[in-house]
Design an enzyme around this catalytic site. Structure first.
Site, PDB file in Angstrom:
ATOM      1  N   HIS A  75       0.898  -1.208   0.020  1.00  0.00           N
ATOM      2  CA  HIS A  75       0.027   0.047   0.141  1.00  0.00           C
ATOM      3  C   HIS A  75       0.739   1.306   0.031  1.00  0.00           C
ATOM      4  CE1 HIS A  75      -0.114  -0.537   4.778  1.00  0.00           C
ATOM      5  NE2 HIS A  75       0.882   0.281   4.152  1.00  0.00           N
ATOM      6  N   HIS A  88      -1.139   4.733   9.756  1.00  0.00           N
ATOM      7  CA  HIS A  88      -0.005   5.281   9.873  1.00  0.00           C
ATOM      8  C   HIS A  88       0.119   6.494  10.873  1.00  0.00           C
ATOM      9  CE1 HIS A  88       0.086   2.635   6.436  1.00  0.00           C
ATOM     10  NE2 HIS A  88       1.347   2.258   6.667  1.00  0.00           N
ATOM     11  N   HIS A 124      10.205  -4.252   3.763  1.00  0.00           N
ATOM     12  CA  HIS A 124      10.578  -2.808   3.790  1.00  0.00           C
ATOM     13  C   HIS A 124      11.205  -2.210   5.197  1.00  0.00           C
ATOM     14  CE1 HIS A 124       6.382  -1.841   4.477  1.00  0.00           C
ATOM     15  NE2 HIS A 124       6.701  -0.768   4.483  1.00  0.00           N
ATOM     16  N   GLU A 162       4.007  -5.257   8.495  1.00  0.00           N
ATOM     17  CA  GLU A 162       2.682  -5.055   8.058  1.00  0.00           C
ATOM     18  C   GLU A 162       2.125  -6.507   7.539  1.00  0.00           C
ATOM     19  OE1 GLU A 162       2.908  -0.410   6.651  1.00  0.00           O
ATOM     20  OE2 GLU A 162       3.408  -1.942   5.022  1.00  0.00           O
TER      21      GLU A 162
END
Ligand code: DHB
Ligand code: FE
Length: 281
Positions: A12, A59, A193, A240
């Protein structure tokens, strides 16, 4: 009765949203990424859901660090795109499905998972970028969306096992809703990431490819992977990926993989994408 017909997993990354909003999808950098979603856009146009149960993380856009629920189910009528610092994305508001959301709330809480009840919230790139990737740029999103937020920002995140089991409870809840609805469940975020500190920019292709394989064919085994392995192997934001296990838990044991795509990089992130048909339904 309502049925969960398919699961979708996708990264995303906010820069993907910016590329769409600013007309850059054909650029040399972005074209290979968007090519991986061509099948998906066609598939969803041919298999339109009534409702998407969309598992994402906020976030620190709507929840500040003052208040961070581990699992939050959005029961409101509609949700606006959040302002993440440069104005809200120019995308439609999301229409919720309060009746189904409250049904899932009562079923899942009585099934021993404590969820936070949310009536009003703005939704950030974690939710709007997957919608843009799958539906493009419509005037109005073509289905209802029930947002479901998971804390993967503030330590400690929920375990993969907890997420997988919760997905099963969500599956039971949806399938006991007394209305004929085609429901998809989406899991977003990942893949490897790390956005911060010494290892910023970390990508682990081997880990990601193994994860893509196991989420399809060995989700129960994958659910046992401890939090520290996500951190070590997939980077601090690779956690995530536990959200994909909620999606997978809500599907039956056997699924049919319709589409699989992997691309590095988009911004700082390895992008993974799956479409899984629920073969038992
Ligand atoms: C990036 C990726 C994310 O998942 C996110 O939430 C923010 C930024 C990135 O790669 O830039
Ligand atoms: Fe993210």
């Amino acid at each position: 009765m309502a049925r969960i017909t398919a699961g979708v997993a996708t990264s995303h990354v906010p820069a993907i949203g910016a590329a769409i909003d600013n007309g850059k999808t054909d650029s040399d950098y972005w074209a290979p990424l968007f090519k991986g979603y061509e099948f998906s856009k066609q598939w969803i146009a041919e298999n339109p859901p009534d409702v998407v149960f969309l598992v994402y993380n906020d976030h620190a856009s709507a929840f500040s660090l003052d208040l961070v629920p581990t699992f939050a189910l959005m029961c409101g009528e509609d949700f606006k795109p959040a302002d993440e610092g440069w104005g809200p994305r120019p995308v439609p508001d999301v229409q919720g499905h309060p009746d189904l959301a409250w049904h899932i709330m009562q079923s899942v809480v009585q099934d021993n998972f404590d969820l936070t009840m949310v009536n009003e919230i703005d939704v950030d790139h974690g939710l709007t970028v997957p919608l843009s990737l799958m539906f493009g740029q419509p005037e109005k999103w073509p289905c209802r969306v029930i947002p479901f937020a998971v804390n993967v920002v503030l330590y400690p995140p929920p375990s993969g096992q907890r997420c997988y089991d919760l997905g099963k409870a969500i599956g039971r809840a949806v399938e006991s809703f007394d209305e004929d609805l085609n429901v998809q469940i989406w899991g977003t975020g990942g893949m490897s990431h790390q956005l911060q500190s010494e290892r910023a920019g970390l990508i682990n292709k081997e880990f990601d490819e193994d994860f893509l394989e196991r989420i399809v064919n060995d989700p129960a085994g994958l659910a046992q992977m401890p939090h520290i392995d996500y951190l070590r192997l997939a980077g601090s934001e690779g956690i995530e990926l536990v959200m994909w296990l909620i999606m997978r838990g809500a599907l039956g044991d056997k699924v049919k993989q319709l589409h699989r795509f992997y691309h590095v990089p988009a911004s700082n992130t390895a992008v993974g994408h799956l479409i899984l048909e629920n073969s038992e339904k």
